[in-house]
Write a protein that holds these residues in place. Structure first.
Motif, PDB file in Angstrom:
ATOM      1  N   MET A  19     -57.551  57.939 -21.218  1.00 45.13           N
ATOM      2  CA  MET A  19     -56.862  58.021 -22.503  1.00 45.13           C
ATOM      3  C   MET A  19     -56.594  59.487 -22.833  1.00 45.13           C
ATOM      4  O   MET A  19     -57.348  60.371 -22.456  1.00 45.13           O
ATOM      5  CB  MET A  19     -57.701  57.374 -23.600  1.00 45.13           C
ATOM      6  N   THR A  20     -55.486  59.761 -23.539  1.00 43.39           N
ATOM      7  CA  THR A  20     -55.118  61.136 -23.843  1.00 43.39           C
ATOM      8  C   THR A  20     -55.846  61.692 -25.052  1.00 43.39           C
ATOM      9  O   THR A  20     -55.773  62.879 -25.326  1.00 43.39           O
ATOM     10  CB  THR A  20     -53.599  61.223 -24.095  1.00 43.39           C
ATOM     11  N   ARG A  21     -56.535  60.852 -25.800  1.00 43.73           N
ATOM     12  CA  ARG A  21     -57.324  61.287 -26.952  1.00 43.73           C
ATOM     13  C   ARG A  21     -58.680  60.610 -26.877  1.00 43.73           C
ATOM     14  O   ARG A  21     -58.862  59.614 -26.171  1.00 43.73           O
ATOM     15  CB  ARG A  21     -56.620  60.910 -28.258  1.00 43.73           C
ATOM     16  N   PRO A  22     -59.673  61.125 -27.609  1.00 38.57           N
ATOM     17  CA  PRO A  22     -60.985  60.471 -27.584  1.00 38.57           C
ATOM     18  C   PRO A  22     -60.885  59.049 -28.124  1.00 38.57           C
ATOM     19  O   PRO A  22     -60.284  58.827 -29.184  1.00 38.57           O
ATOM     20  CB  PRO A  22     -61.834  61.349 -28.506  1.00 38.57           C
ATOM     21  N   PRO A  23     -61.436  58.067 -27.441  1.00 35.09           N
ATOM     22  CA  PRO A  23     -61.402  56.697 -27.959  1.00 35.09           C
ATOM     23  C   PRO A  23     -62.277  56.564 -29.191  1.00 35.09           C
ATOM     24  O   PRO A  23     -63.389  57.103 -29.249  1.00 35.09           O
ATOM     25  CB  PRO A  23     -61.935  55.860 -26.798  1.00 35.09           C
ATOM     26  N   VAL A  24     -61.774  55.867 -30.174  1.00 36.19           N
ATOM     27  CA  VAL A  24     -62.534  55.596 -31.397  1.00 36.19           C
ATOM     28  C   VAL A  24     -63.256  54.268 -31.210  1.00 36.19           C
ATOM     29  O   VAL A  24     -62.625  53.231 -30.981  1.00 36.19           O
ATOM     30  CB  VAL A  24     -61.611  55.547 -32.624  1.00 36.19           C
ATOM     31  N   ILE A  25     -64.583  54.310 -31.297  1.00 42.87           N
ATOM     32  CA  ILE A  25     -65.410  53.117 -31.129  1.00 42.87           C
ATOM     33  C   ILE A  25     -66.058  52.803 -32.470  1.00 42.87           C
ATOM     34  O   ILE A  25     -66.845  53.606 -32.995  1.00 42.87           O
ATOM     35  CB  ILE A  25     -66.510  53.312 -30.065  1.00 42.87           C
ATOM     36  N   ALA A  26     -65.745  51.640 -33.036  1.00 40.33           N
ATOM     37  CA  ALA A  26     -66.351  51.224 -34.303  1.00 40.33           C
ATOM     38  C   ALA A  26     -67.573  50.366 -34.001  1.00 40.33           C
ATOM     39  O   ALA A  26     -67.465  49.328 -33.353  1.00 40.33           O
ATOM     40  CB  ALA A  26     -65.348  50.447 -35.144  1.00 40.33           C
ATOM     41  N   LEU A  27     -68.728  50.803 -34.457  1.00 39.09           N
ATOM     42  CA  LEU A  27     -69.966  50.057 -34.275  1.00 39.09           C
ATOM     43  C   LEU A  27     -70.310  49.353 -35.582  1.00 39.09           C
ATOM     44  O   LEU A  27     -70.309  49.968 -36.657  1.00 39.09           O
ATOM     45  CB  LEU A  27     -71.106  50.972 -33.844  1.00 39.09           C
ATOM     46  N   PHE A  28     -70.612  48.060 -35.471  1.00 36.54           N
ATOM     47  CA  PHE A  28     -70.868  47.251 -36.661  1.00 36.54           C
ATOM     48  C   PHE A  28     -72.187  46.502 -36.477  1.00 36.54           C
ATOM     49  O   PHE A  28     -72.222  45.370 -36.008  1.00 36.54           O
ATOM     50  CB  PHE A  28     -69.716  46.272 -36.873  1.00 36.54           C
ATOM     51  N   PRO A  29     -73.311  47.146 -36.859  1.00 33.13           N
ATOM     52  CA  PRO A  29     -74.603  46.457 -36.791  1.00 33.13           C
ATOM     53  C   PRO A  29     -74.849  45.627 -38.043  1.00 33.13           C
ATOM     54  O   PRO A  29     -74.311  45.909 -39.117  1.00 33.13           O
ATOM     55  CB  PRO A  29     -75.605  47.605 -36.703  1.00 33.13           C
TER      56      PRO A  29
END
Length: 427
Positions: A1-11
């Motif tokens: 990917m050309t940008r940092p991947p955004v990872i949403a964590l939902f605990p």
């Protein structure tokens, strides 16, 4: 990917799931990803303390009370007497009301969650929960199911039913449990499926509140305590982790007036700390044992007036750092606690209250990684003898050292980050 991947964590709204996700998020950030947290009411600031951006869920106007930590503390307080019951007796008394409250939570915050996901536009979502929030499926983003409860959460013919506390060979017990569980959970399950249909989703089979992901599923089940399965989980979608233990700030044990003997750590989690009468009873036994006891009493420190010289009470401990220095970990059977004990080669004494604590209490006994006791049906002499035996068991210590070495050679946080980022890289 050309940008940092955004990872949403939902605990879910529990510290076990929250801090498990912190461990994964730290590893993702170290790899250049941008982890962010979707935050239940009552958990504001928990993830920010670790340096992560938080997005806060807002229950819809007029919805059932938000299910934050304070709500769950009150909920548990009303159910303390039910924690002395067998797992099957808890189905009607505790498990069914808990599922009703969890379904209320989903209904109350799903609109807010949908709006936040539209705002964040994450590249992937990591859901560490026991129930599906329809907004996650509706947003169309890749999502991973994180099973930070016991492995029994994923059903199989050879794996005991979730929350039952049964062994894998108890065929008669399984039949009784499944019949009772089906009856007890039917109202909550029917209501949840009605909400799914209203949100345009297919209903789930009887007793199931969360489907497996077609993209990725992460199970915090170390190989040393893993079950044999009738149906092998496909390796392209299911990744087993050797636990998922986070790094924590170093813990320097303070000197005690009776500053000799092995270190024993006890924590029943933030909710189990409510049972101050039970903890006082245990402390009275600790006073008679030549060891140092560090006891997590949560927000109830003021409830304890007299503390023995060999006991230290705290409202919070950097748990992995304490466990690493301990000779014994007394806990409620939460999966994070069980995994942290195994990771650091420490025997567990599990005194289960509820939920998957019963499953882990059975598993610690069946796998010879510690012992289990009823949480309140014990004598002072019995508790003292059990602690003494665990502290002196060198064969147990050697077995746990081998398990620890295996887990540390393949850290769960590393494997989890590898699995998530490799799948994102293939998109």
């Amino acid at each position: 990917m050309t940008r940092p991947p955004v990872i949403a964590l939902f605990p879910e709204a529990s510290f076990g799931a929250a801090l498990n996700c912190v461990g994964i998020a730290r590893e993702l950030a170290a790899r250049g990803a941008e982890p962010v947290f979707l935050c239940h009411p009552g958990f504001t600031g928990v993830f920010a303390e670790y340096g992560f951006r938080e997005y806060h869920l807002q229950p819809e106007a007029g919805a059932v009370q938000a299910r934050g930590e304070a709500y769950w503390q009150n909920f548990v307080n009303t159910h303390l007497a039910h924690f002395d019951l067998t797992p099957q007796a808890q189905l009607e008394a505790y498990v069914a009301p808990t599922w009703e409250a969890i379904v209320d939570t989903v209904i109350a915050v799903d609109d807010s969650l949908e709006a936040l996901l539209a705002q964040i536009q994450p590249d992937a979502i990591l859901l560490d929960n026991v129930i599906m929030f329809p907004a996650i499926l509706r947003c169309g983003r890749p999502w991973a199911r994180v099973v930070s409860c016991a492995e029994t959460e994923i059903p199989d013919a050879l794996v005991p039913p979730y929350l039952s506390g049964l062994g894998p060979d108890d065929v008669a017990g399984r039949a009784l449990w499944e019949k009772a569980a089906s009856a007890a959970l039917r109202p909550a399950h029917h209501r949840y499926n009605a909400f799914r249909r209203a949100r345009g989703l297919r209903p789930l089979p009887q007793g199931q509140f969360l489907e497996c992901s077609d993209w990725l599923n992460l199970l915090l089940a170390p190989s040393a305590v893993r079950y044999r399965r009738a149906e092998t989980l496909p390796a392209d979608r299911f990744t087993f982790l050797e636990g998922c233990v986070r790094d924590e700030v170093p813990f320097d044990p303070p000197a005690l007036p009776a500053n000799e003997g092995p270190l024993v750590y006890m924590s029943f989690g933030s909710l189990g700390a409510i049972d101050t009468d039970q903890i006082r009873r245990m402390i009275a036994v600790f006073a008679t044992i030549p060891a140092r006891f560090f006891v997590n009493v949560g927000g109830f420190l003021d409830e304890y007036r007299e503390v023995p010289d060999n006991v230290f009470l705290g409202s919070w401990f950097p748990q992995p750092s304490v466990v690493a220095q301990s000779a014994l970990f007394i806990h409620h059977g939460g999966n994070n606690s069980f995994c942290e004990a195994l990771f650091h080669g420490v025997p567990s004494l599990v005194m289960a209250y509820c939920w998957d604590g019963h499953d882990n209490a059975r598993r610690v006994q069946d796998t010879g990684t510690g012992r289990s006791m009823h949480r309140s049906d014990w004598s002072p002499d019995g508790l003292r003898a059990t602690i003494d035996a665990l502290l002196k068991d060198r064969d147990l210590r050697d077995r746990l050292a081998a398990i620890s070495a295996q887990m540390k050679a393949d850290p769960g946080v590393v494997r989890a980050a590898d699995a998530v980022l490799s799948r994102l890289g293939a998109r």
